[in-house]
Design a protein around this motif. Structure first.
Motif, PDB file in Angstrom:
ATOM      1  N   ILE A   1       0.859  -1.185   0.000  1.00  0.00           N
ATOM      2  CA  ILE A   1       0.000   0.000   0.000  1.00  0.00           C
ATOM      3  C   ILE A   1       0.892   1.230   0.000  1.00  0.00           C
ATOM      4  O   ILE A   1       1.820   1.320   0.804  1.00  0.00           O
ATOM      5  N   ALA A   2       0.583   2.180  -0.877  1.00  0.00           N
ATOM      6  CA  ALA A   2       1.289   3.458  -0.871  1.00  0.00           C
ATOM      7  C   ALA A   2       0.367   4.521  -0.297  1.00  0.00           C
ATOM      8  O   ALA A   2      -0.794   4.629  -0.689  1.00  0.00           O
ATOM      9  N   LEU A   3       0.891   5.283   0.639  1.00  0.00           N
ATOM     10  CA  LEU A   3       0.245   6.474   1.165  1.00  0.00           C
ATOM     11  C   LEU A   3       0.925   7.672   0.523  1.00  0.00           C
ATOM     12  O   LEU A   3       1.945   7.521  -0.139  1.00  0.00           O
ATOM     13  N   PRO A   4       0.413   8.867   0.733  1.00  0.00           N
ATOM     14  CA  PRO A   4       1.087  10.038   0.177  1.00  0.00           C
ATOM     15  C   PRO A   4       2.561  10.109   0.578  1.00  0.00           C
ATOM     16  O   PRO A   4       2.932   9.755   1.696  1.00  0.00           O
ATOM     17  N   GLY A   5       3.360  10.543  -0.360  1.00  0.00           N
ATOM     18  CA  GLY A   5       4.791  10.679  -0.154  1.00  0.00           C
ATOM     19  C   GLY A   5       5.411  11.321  -1.380  1.00  0.00           C
ATOM     20  O   GLY A   5       4.705  11.825  -2.252  1.00  0.00           O
ATOM     21  N   ALA A   6       6.710  11.262  -1.440  1.00  0.00           N
ATOM     22  CA  ALA A   6       7.443  11.925  -2.528  1.00  0.00           C
ATOM     23  C   ALA A   6       7.973  10.887  -3.520  1.00  0.00           C
ATOM     24  O   ALA A   6       7.426   9.796  -3.658  1.00  0.00           O
ATOM     25  N   ALA A   7       9.063  11.224  -4.176  1.00  0.00           N
ATOM     26  CA  ALA A   7       9.616  10.384  -5.243  1.00  0.00           C
ATOM     27  C   ALA A   7       9.922   8.965  -4.765  1.00  0.00           C
ATOM     28  O   ALA A   7       9.648   7.993  -5.479  1.00  0.00           O
TER      29      ALA A   7
END
Length: 188
Positions: free
Chosen positions: A101-107
């Motif tokens: 699962i990806a949550l908000p973040g950067a590169a």
């Protein structure tokens, strides 16, 4: 079940992101789902880990030695593995996890998620890959993915492999119900 959570080492400019990270950590822990994450104590990573630990959960962090040396490693988690570099980190997280699962973040968050999803497309694993679309954060990426399909660079079936939800409860329900496509070599 173990879920890898990719997320930022910063909390963003809107408190909704850290609130969502805490909710993810708490929900996974109270659902008896172990967390595998980047091992950090700051930002979204720290919020996920701290909330899971506070709820009695198990949290395994995988951190490269260079980041540990910058004192970013979370020393209070259930297990902390220090690895040589980011390549080893991603491979180890993939090995330990049943879903991503990806949550908000950067590169870095995007790169980790896209690599896990690419591996699924290539048949290297059949694990679900999801985007937790907090406050529409991933809408631009989803539009770009749709454009990639429209322009003929990717099959719609590969786009359909990405689970999208704006609530962790729904995301976990979709992960548990996920039926992977038959493994095959992929081109285009």
């Amino acid at each position: 079940m173990r879920i890898a959570v990719y997320c930022g080492s910063h909390g963003g400019n809107n408190s909704i992101y850290l609130e969502a990270a805490r909710k993810v950590g708490h929900f996974l822990a109270t659902s008896s789902i172990e967390i595998v994450y980047g091992g950090g104590k700051v930002g979204m990573m720290g919020a996920v880990a701290d909330a899971a630990l506070a709820a009695g959960g198990t949290v395994c962090g995988i951190i490269p030695v260079a980041l540990q040396e910058k004192e970013l490693a979370h020393q209070g988690i259930s297990q902390l593995e220090v690895v040589k570099d980011m390549h080893e980190r991603k491979a180890r997280m993939a090995e330990l996890s049943d879903a991503f699962i990806a949550l908000p973040g950067a590169a870095g968050t995007l790169e980790e998620f896209f690599e896990a999803w690419t591996w699924a497309q290539l048949g290297y694993h059949q694990k679900p890959c999801g985007l937790l679309n907090v406050a529409g954060f991933f809408d631009p990426q989803l539009s770009m993915i749709d454009r990639i399909v429209e322009e003929g660079f990717m099959k719609a079936s590969h786009r359909d492999m990405v689970i999208v939800s704006d609530e962790i409860e729904d995301m976990v329900r979709k992960i548990k119900a996920y039926q992977p496509p038959a493994p095959k070599w992929v081109t285009g």
